[in-house]
Design a protein around this motif. Structure first.
Motif, PDB file in Angstrom:
ATOM      1  N   ALA A   1     -44.716  75.453 127.443  1.00 27.08           N
ATOM      2  CA  ALA A   1     -45.522  74.314 126.978  1.00 27.08           C
ATOM      3  C   ALA A   1     -44.634  73.240 126.346  1.00 27.08           C
ATOM      4  O   ALA A   1     -44.855  72.039 126.566  1.00 27.08           O
ATOM      5  N   ASP A   2     -43.630  73.659 125.577  1.00 27.76           N
ATOM      6  CA  ASP A   2     -42.705  72.687 124.980  1.00 27.76           C
ATOM      7  C   ASP A   2     -41.939  71.929 126.060  1.00 27.76           C
ATOM      8  O   ASP A   2     -41.750  70.712 125.970  1.00 27.76           O
ATOM      9  N   MET A   3     -41.485  72.666 127.072  1.00 30.85           N
ATOM     10  CA  MET A   3     -40.739  72.016 128.154  1.00 30.85           C
ATOM     11  C   MET A   3     -41.626  71.042 128.918  1.00 30.85           C
ATOM     12  O   MET A   3     -41.206  69.923 129.239  1.00 30.85           O
ATOM     13  N   MET A   4     -42.861  71.450 129.206  1.00 27.20           N
ATOM     14  CA  MET A   4     -43.761  70.562 129.944  1.00 27.20           C
ATOM     15  C   MET A   4     -44.092  69.313 129.130  1.00 27.20           C
ATOM     16  O   MET A   4     -44.186  68.214 129.686  1.00 27.20           O
ATOM     17  N   ALA A   5     -44.248  69.472 127.830  1.00 25.48           N
ATOM     18  CA  ALA A   5     -44.521  68.298 126.989  1.00 25.48           C
ATOM     19  C   ALA A   5     -43.333  67.339 127.010  1.00 25.48           C
ATOM     20  O   ALA A   5     -43.504  66.116 127.128  1.00 25.48           O
ATOM     21  N   ALA A   6     -42.132  67.875 126.924  1.00 24.24           N
ATOM     22  CA  ALA A   6     -40.934  67.022 126.944  1.00 24.24           C
ATOM     23  C   ALA A   6     -40.764  66.348 128.305  1.00 24.24           C
ATOM     24  O   ALA A   6     -40.425  65.160 128.383  1.00 24.24           O
ATOM     25  N   ILE A   7     -41.009  67.100 129.370  1.00 26.58           N
ATOM     26  CA  ILE A   7     -40.869  66.535 130.720  1.00 26.58           C
ATOM     27  C   ILE A   7     -41.909  65.446 130.947  1.00 26.58           C
ATOM     28  O   ILE A   7     -41.603  64.374 131.475  1.00 26.58           O
TER      29      ILE A   7
END
Length: 117
Positions: free
Chosen positions: A14-20
């Motif tokens: 979820a953190d990676m998707m938010a950053a992407i």
């Protein structure tokens, strides 16, 4: 008491998707406008984020061979395999005559921590 296991990276999917997702407008110069899960580009980004999350999970795992090699480098012995504990129990009475202790006798230093033999 063992030492706490360090977590090398706590980044989640979820953190990676938010950053992407935050980077999409800047990286695409505004040409990528659909950020819904139905978009094939977002699906690919979700896949790559999932794969990266799996890599980060394995980053935190240390194989036994690595642990043994590090212990050898530090000059320590590798851990030995577990084995059953054994003890010799000697009971003495005030009398000098041999006494038979029946099976199932509870021997305890503290009544709450009874040990059955």
């Amino acid at each position: 008491m063992t030492l706490p296991v360090p977590k090398l990276d706590d980044l989640t999917w979820a953190d990676m998707m938010a950053a992407i997702t935050r980077r999409i407008p800047a990286e695409s110069d505004g040409t990528w406008t659909l950020h819904a899960p139905a978009d094939p580009g977002v699906t690919l980004l979700e896949l790559f984020a999932y794969l990266l999350e799996q890599r980060l999970y394995w980053l935190d795992q240390a194989p036994d061979e690595l642990v043994v090699a590090i212990l050898k480098l530090l000059g320590l012995e590798p851990p030995r395999p577990a084995r059953a504990a054994a003890t010799v129990l000697s009971l003495r009475t005030a009398e000098e005559t041999p006494t038979v202790v029946p099976a199932g006798t509870v021997l305890a230093r503290d009544p709450a921590a009874a040990i059955r033999f």
